[in-house]
Design an enzyme around this catalytic site. Structure first.
Site, PDB file in Angstrom:
ATOM      1  CG  ASP A 248      -1.508   1.101   1.267  1.00 35.73           C
ATOM      2  OD1 ASP A 248      -1.785   1.438   0.501  1.00 35.73           O
ATOM      3  OD2 ASP A 248      -2.404   1.387   2.191  1.00 35.73           O
ATOM      4  CG  HIS A 342      -7.618   1.991  -4.690  1.00 33.99           C
ATOM      5  ND1 HIS A 342      -8.379   3.123  -3.734  1.00 33.99           N
ATOM      6  CD2 HIS A 342      -6.688   2.211  -3.892  1.00 33.99           C
ATOM      7  CE1 HIS A 342      -7.536   4.173  -3.052  1.00 33.99           C
ATOM      8  NE2 HIS A 342      -6.739   2.855  -3.260  1.00 33.99           N
TER       9      HIS A 342
END
Length: 434
Positions: A248, A342
């Protein structure tokens, strides 16, 4: 959770060992200050830098022997500087976020005295010294452990201190988003403090010192705790993983980039003048619906994110740092990176160049009565202007991000963090005494 990475990690220098004198017979152990005197070269420990994470197993030291700190304990960030600490530093292993409201009757004078106390406490603790008044001794056996404390002002602070004319337009309340389920009691606040360190006791010690230092001037509004991977837990420094198991933050702006300061910090001639070299921070408590997420097959999770779970590489191919080929299709003519992935939606070039420096913490606050984990991300992002950074990206995510059904935004805040304090100054002095 924008597709961006943490600042590059640095490996701390190996500590030196120096001989010292014996401690007085009526004192047990070795004081924190004496340990710091043996640490040798310091330097800031960033990200998941390697190094020992504890004292090596050995026979008890003779009374006259001074035990050197490990590389994790000796890491030190500087309090004084152009920018506040805790912004460009790497992710801390432990962190606390805490917001305060000024007490009834407290105003500009009390706020100035409070920031002066907090700044002195931050300077001392970040140097590995005890706080000035009533130090609890919780962290006396540790070094600074890369401790940082960062301070910010919320929108409501300015009315309560009679400084409305100094409130920046960039601090206007964030717009509402359809994915918001915000708890107002855990959002916003007059004052905000971010604490990070590579040792849990050092971080907690700082939290207690800040809370006690508030005295009668301010009261805790909300407080949140988080964590990241500890230094040395991986064979090499790498981008963090979140609680969904995904790498991430691959595309975070890096201080080495030529336009980094322009995107993250208010310029020296910015408006208002007291925010020169400061930054605006958005804080969001984002709950991850992990039970729902874990029901997806790995390939389905990767399609939602747009990257491989194993190594963070884009589904279009390459390695973690490879550019995503947004036009690549498979044999059936379908986009390899789905249109609502995303990673596609959060790309700066898909958002007018909007950029944020993310410095988040994972959190786990136990289980709900039905056994559902209360866990997720304490999203913390920095930018020169939230109207050009966070807001446009979040609006786009709100309209069609495949990850949104697995997230719940439960708390939110926006704070103005002024530039760093020069020697002899406290944080916010140019606002409160200007």
């Amino acid at each position: 959770m924008a597709d961006q990475s943490i600042p590059e990690a640095r490996t701390p220098a190996a500590p030196e060992s120096r001989e010292g004198t014996a401690a007085p017979a009526d004192r047990e152990g070795i004081s924190r200050r004496r340990l710091l005197g043996t640490a040798g070269a310091t330097g800031i420990v960033l990200g998941a830098a390697g190094g020992a994470v504890g004292y090596a197993a050995a026979a008890p030291a003779a009374p006259a022997e001074v035990i050197p700190l490990t590389s994790v304990g000796e890491g030190r960030a500087m309090f004084h500087g152009k920018h506040q600490p805790g912004i460009t530093d790497g992710l801390p292993a432990r962190g606390h976020l805490i917001a305060f409201d000024l007490a009834p009757g407290a105003g500009r004078k009390e706020a100035a005295a409070l920031l002066r106390r907090w700044s002195d406490t931050a300077r001392r603790l970040m140097a590995g010294e005890p706080s000035a008044d009533g130090d609890t001794g919780v962290a006396q056996d540790a070094g600074p452990s890369s401790l940082t404390l960062t301070f910010g002002f919320g929108h409501s602070f300015f009315a309560r201190t009679g400084l409305e004319k100094q409130r920046p337009p960039a601090l206007d309340p964030l717009p509402d988003f359809s994915s918001d389920h915000l708890d107002k009691a855990r959002s916003n606040g007059d004052l905000w403090v971010q604490i990070g360190a590579h040792d849990a006791l050092v971080a907690f010690h700082a939290l207690r010192a800040v809370q006690k230092g508030a005295g009668s001037a301010a009261r805790v509004r909300w407080q949140m705790n988080g964590f990241n991977r500890s230094p040395g837990a991986t064979a090499r420094p790498m981008t963090a993983r979140n609680l969904m198991g995904q790498i991430d933050g691959t595309r975070n702006p890096k201080p080495s980039e030529s336009d980094f300061d322009q995107r993250i910090f208010v310029p020296a001639n910015g408006d208002p003048a007291w925010m020169a070299h400061g930054s605006y921070v958005v804080v969001r408590r984002i709950r991850m619906l992990l039970d729902d997420w874990d029901k997806l097959a790995v390939t389905e999770q990767e399609a939602v994110v747009g990257r491989r779970r194993s190594d963070g590489a884009p589904l279009s191919g390459g390695t973690e740092t490879s550019e995503i080929d947004l036009e690549k299709t498979d044999s059936a003519g379908n986009l390899v990176v789905p249109v609502n992935a995303h990673a596609r939606i959060t790309r700066p070039d898909q958002n007018g160049g909007a950029a944020m420096l993310r410095r988040p913490l994972s959190y786990h606050d136990g289980m709900d009565p039905d056994g559902v984990p209360d866990a997720g991300l304490l999203f913390v992002c920095w930018q020169a202007d939230p109207l050009r950074g966070f807001v446009p990206v979040q609006r786009k995510l709100d309209r069609g991000d495949a990850l949104t059904p697995f997230l719940r935004h439960e708390a939110s805040g926006l704070f103005a963090a002024p530039g760093g304090a020069a020697e002899g100054e406290y944080v916010g002095q140019r606002l409160l005494e200007g």
